[in-house]
Write an enzyme that holds these catalytic residues in place. Structure first.
Site, PDB file in Angstrom:
ATOM      1  N   ASN A   9      33.047  33.849  20.972  1.00  0.00           N
ATOM      2  CA  ASN A   9      32.813  32.692  22.020  1.00  0.00           C
ATOM      3  C   ASN A   9      33.979  31.996  22.510  1.00  0.00           C
ATOM      4  OD1 ASN A   9      31.818  30.043  23.032  1.00  0.00           O
ATOM      5  ND2 ASN A   9      29.923  30.178  21.841  1.00  0.00           N
ATOM      6  N   ASP A  11      33.726  29.507  25.076  1.00  0.00           N
ATOM      7  CA  ASP A  11      33.739  28.320  25.686  1.00  0.00           C
ATOM      8  C   ASP A  11      34.643  27.454  25.603  1.00  0.00           C
ATOM      9  OD1 ASP A  11      31.210  29.371  26.106  1.00  0.00           O
ATOM     10  OD2 ASP A  11      30.007  27.789  24.467  1.00  0.00           O
ATOM     11  N   HIS A  12      35.293  27.390  24.447  1.00  0.00           N
ATOM     12  CA  HIS A  12      36.456  26.152  24.290  1.00  0.00           C
ATOM     13  C   HIS A  12      37.569  26.511  25.215  1.00  0.00           C
ATOM     14  CE1 HIS A  12      34.694  24.070  21.000  1.00  0.00           C
ATOM     15  NE2 HIS A  12      34.421  25.399  20.406  1.00  0.00           N
ATOM     16  N   ARG A  20      41.128  19.187  32.827  1.00  0.00           N
ATOM     17  CA  ARG A  20      41.907  18.780  33.934  1.00  0.00           C
ATOM     18  C   ARG A  20      41.377  19.326  35.325  1.00  0.00           C
ATOM     19  NH1 ARG A  20      47.499  17.675  33.053  1.00  0.00           N
ATOM     20  NH2 ARG A  20      47.464  16.211  31.545  1.00  0.00           N
ATOM     21  N   HIS A  45      28.471  29.895  26.564  1.00  0.00           N
ATOM     22  CA  HIS A  45      27.147  29.290  26.722  1.00  0.00           C
ATOM     23  C   HIS A  45      27.282  28.210  28.220  1.00  0.00           C
ATOM     24  CE1 HIS A  45      24.709  25.612  24.772  1.00  0.00           C
ATOM     25  NE2 HIS A  45      24.118  26.072  25.928  1.00  0.00           N
ATOM     26  N   ARG A  47      25.868  25.548  30.116  1.00  0.00           N
ATOM     27  CA  ARG A  47      24.968  24.531  29.588  1.00  0.00           C
ATOM     28  C   ARG A  47      24.548  23.934  31.100  1.00  0.00           C
ATOM     29  NH1 ARG A  47      26.023  21.914  24.394  1.00  0.00           N
ATOM     30  NH2 ARG A  47      24.948  20.101  25.498  1.00  0.00           N
ATOM     31  N   ARG A  51      29.573  21.693  31.171  1.00  0.00           N
ATOM     32  CA  ARG A  51      30.537  20.899  30.616  1.00  0.00           C
ATOM     33  C   ARG A  51      31.759  21.690  30.471  1.00  0.00           C
ATOM     34  NH1 ARG A  51      28.806  19.263  24.604  1.00  0.00           N
ATOM     35  NH2 ARG A  51      27.308  17.856  25.761  1.00  0.00           N
ATOM     36  N   HIS A  52      31.691  23.034  30.165  1.00  0.00           N
ATOM     37  CA  HIS A  52      32.688  24.007  30.010  1.00  0.00           C
ATOM     38  C   HIS A  52      32.737  25.040  30.639  1.00  0.00           C
ATOM     39  CE1 HIS A  52      29.855  25.513  26.853  1.00  0.00           C
ATOM     40  NE2 HIS A  52      30.215  24.478  25.986  1.00  0.00           N
ATOM     41  N   GLU A  72      24.456  32.433  26.250  1.00  0.00           N
ATOM     42  CA  GLU A  72      23.746  31.300  25.438  1.00  0.00           C
ATOM     43  C   GLU A  72      23.141  30.434  26.686  1.00  0.00           C
ATOM     44  OE1 GLU A  72      26.025  29.239  22.811  1.00  0.00           O
ATOM     45  OE2 GLU A  72      26.440  31.107  21.555  1.00  0.00           O
ATOM     46  N   THR A 102      28.431  19.869  20.135  1.00  0.00           N
ATOM     47  CA  THR A 102      28.043  21.375  20.171  1.00  0.00           C
ATOM     48  C   THR A 102      26.564  21.499  19.840  1.00  0.00           C
ATOM     49  OG1 THR A 102      28.864  23.469  19.362  1.00  0.00           O
ATOM     50  CG2 THR A 102      28.912  21.595  17.680  1.00  0.00           C
ATOM     51  N   THR A 103      26.328  22.664  19.782  1.00  0.00           N
ATOM     52  CA  THR A 103      24.760  22.757  19.339  1.00  0.00           C
ATOM     53  C   THR A 103      24.502  22.348  18.082  1.00  0.00           C
ATOM     54  OG1 THR A 103      25.101  25.019  20.728  1.00  0.00           O
ATOM     55  CG2 THR A 103      22.830  24.650  19.388  1.00  0.00           C
ATOM     56  N   HIS A 194      27.815  29.732  13.836  1.00  0.00           N
ATOM     57  CA  HIS A 194      28.158  28.442  14.111  1.00  0.00           C
ATOM     58  C   HIS A 194      28.964  27.835  12.820  1.00  0.00           C
ATOM     59  CE1 HIS A 194      27.875  24.528  15.490  1.00  0.00           C
ATOM     60  NE2 HIS A 194      27.468  24.875  16.704  1.00  0.00           N
ATOM     61  N   GLY A 195      30.162  27.417  13.225  1.00  0.00           N
ATOM     62  CA  GLY A 195      30.990  27.024  11.971  1.00  0.00           C
ATOM     63  C   GLY A 195      31.700  27.908  11.179  1.00  0.00           C
ATOM     64  N   GLY A 216      33.478  31.246  17.544  1.00  0.00           N
ATOM     65  CA  GLY A 216      34.405  30.533  18.796  1.00  0.00           C
ATOM     66  C   GLY A 216      35.437  29.596  18.327  1.00  0.00           C
ATOM     67  N   HIS A 217      35.159  28.424  17.734  1.00  0.00           N
ATOM     68  CA  HIS A 217      36.071  27.337  17.597  1.00  0.00           C
ATOM     69  C   HIS A 217      37.254  27.840  16.707  1.00  0.00           C
ATOM     70  CE1 HIS A 217      37.680  23.450  15.906  1.00  0.00           C
ATOM     71  NE2 HIS A 217      37.551  23.239  17.246  1.00  0.00           N
TER      72      HIS A 217
HETATM   73  N1  PXP Z   1      26.124  30.572  17.905  1.00  0.00           N
HETATM   74  C1  PXP Z   1      25.648  29.632  18.879  1.00  0.00           C
HETATM   75  C2  PXP Z   1      24.225  29.880  19.273  1.00  0.00           C
HETATM   76  C3  PXP Z   1      26.705  28.505  19.200  1.00  0.00           C
HETATM   77  O1  PXP Z   1      25.856  27.394  19.999  1.00  0.00           O
HETATM   78  C4  PXP Z   1      27.790  28.352  19.010  1.00  0.00           C
HETATM   79  C5  PXP Z   1      28.782  27.345  19.639  1.00  0.00           C
HETATM   80  O2  PXP Z   1      28.737  27.214  20.819  1.00  0.00           O
HETATM   81  C6  PXP Z   1      28.583  29.444  18.194  1.00  0.00           C
HETATM   82  C7  PXP Z   1      27.464  30.403  17.710  1.00  0.00           C
HETATM   83  C8  PXP Z   1      29.763  29.368  17.931  1.00  0.00           C
HETATM   84  O3  PXP Z   1      30.160  28.388  16.789  1.00  0.00           O
HETATM   85  P1  PXP Z   1      31.426  28.049  16.384  1.00  0.00           P
HETATM   86  O4  PXP Z   1      32.206  27.574  17.826  1.00  0.00           O
HETATM   87  O5  PXP Z   1      31.466  27.217  15.649  1.00  0.00           O
HETATM   88  O6  PXP Z   1      32.199  29.351  16.010  1.00  0.00           O
END
Ligand code: PXP
Length: 246
Positions: A9, A11-12, A20, A45, A47, A51-52, A72, A102-103, A194-195, A216-217
């Protein structure tokens, strides 16, 4: 990677750019480097509040990603129109709240109104030839509702597992495992995410029913110090080792 896909992911990367409102860092370049590092897919994602990730990013990713774009999105008609026009290989429906960082949590499928909104979105995406996934909490009722709705896959929310410690973490992991087993028994494909981090990914990656992780993160954070290609490769290695420990 053979028996489990890593979707990165990005997005970040767009979050830093949007801080900026400039043109760097570019998520399209990030996708290229993630693929070089062994990503099996690129997740973004789009949105409603933009936002990103921006529309331009998805348009370019659709032209440049060699693996798979997993888009997403919330079940909102404007975003669904775009998704159907772009037709990425995969779309994951997620809940979206304006104030969230975040979600937070999976889709609510507990009411007829919610289920019919998701059913409509799934129909539109499927008609556009897109593989569908629903981001849900790993509970039995929601998994069964996802199967009834006809999604191709569920993405089990691992955020509760990631945030918990000690005994509670073991319980949360057991819930993800039970959810993955039930989903496979009901013949729906299983993703998770996620996480997840370098420190907590191994027990999740070891669950044999899970065929795709969305991360992602943690990868983007490590990439700031070590570079994206290497950060993706390290995560892919951890996932592979979890499946075939020596
Ligand atoms: N899966 C979904 C559905 C998400 O919304 C996200 C965050 O955008 C992720 C996975 C990835 O999560 P993380 O950035 O915590 O790894």
């Amino acid at each position: 990677m053979t028996n489990m896909r890593l979707y990165v992911n990005i997005d970040h990367v767009a979050t830093v750019r949007q801080a900026r409102r400039t043109d760097e860092p570019d998520p399209v370049r990030a996708a290229f480097l993630a693929e070089l590092g062994g990503a099996d897919g690129i997740t973004v994602h789009l949105r409603e509040d933009r936002r990103h990730i921006q529309d331009r990013d998805v348009e370019l990713l659709m032209q440049t990603v060699r693996t798979c774009v997993n888009l997403e999105l919330a079940a909102a008609s404007e975003i669904l129109d775009l998704a159907c026009a772009w037709a990425p290989k995969q779309a994951t429906l997620v809940p979206e709240k304006r104030q969230e960082i975040t979600t937070e949590g999976g889709l609510d499928l507990s009411t007829e109104a919610q289920r019919s909104k998701i059913a409509h979105a799934l129909e539109r995406l499927t008609d556009a030839g897109i593989r569908t996934s629903l981001f849900i909490d790993p509970d039995e009722t929601t998994i069964k509702a996802s199967v009834d709705l006809g999604a191709d896959a569920v993405e089990l929310h691992t955020g509760e597992y990631a945030n918990a410690r000690g005994e509670e973490r073991r319980e949360r992991l057991a819930r993800v495992h039970a959810g993955a087993s039930l989903a496979r028994k009901l013949s729906i494909d299983v993703h998770a995410g996620h996480g997840l981090t370098y420190e907590n990914v191994t027990p999740v990656a070891a669950i044999p029913e899970i065929e795709e992780l969305n991360i992602g993160h943690s990868i983007i954070s490590r990439a700031m110090f070590t570079g994206l290609e290497g950060a993706v490769r390290e995560m892919a290695t951890l996932m592979r080792r979890a499946r075939s420990p020596r």
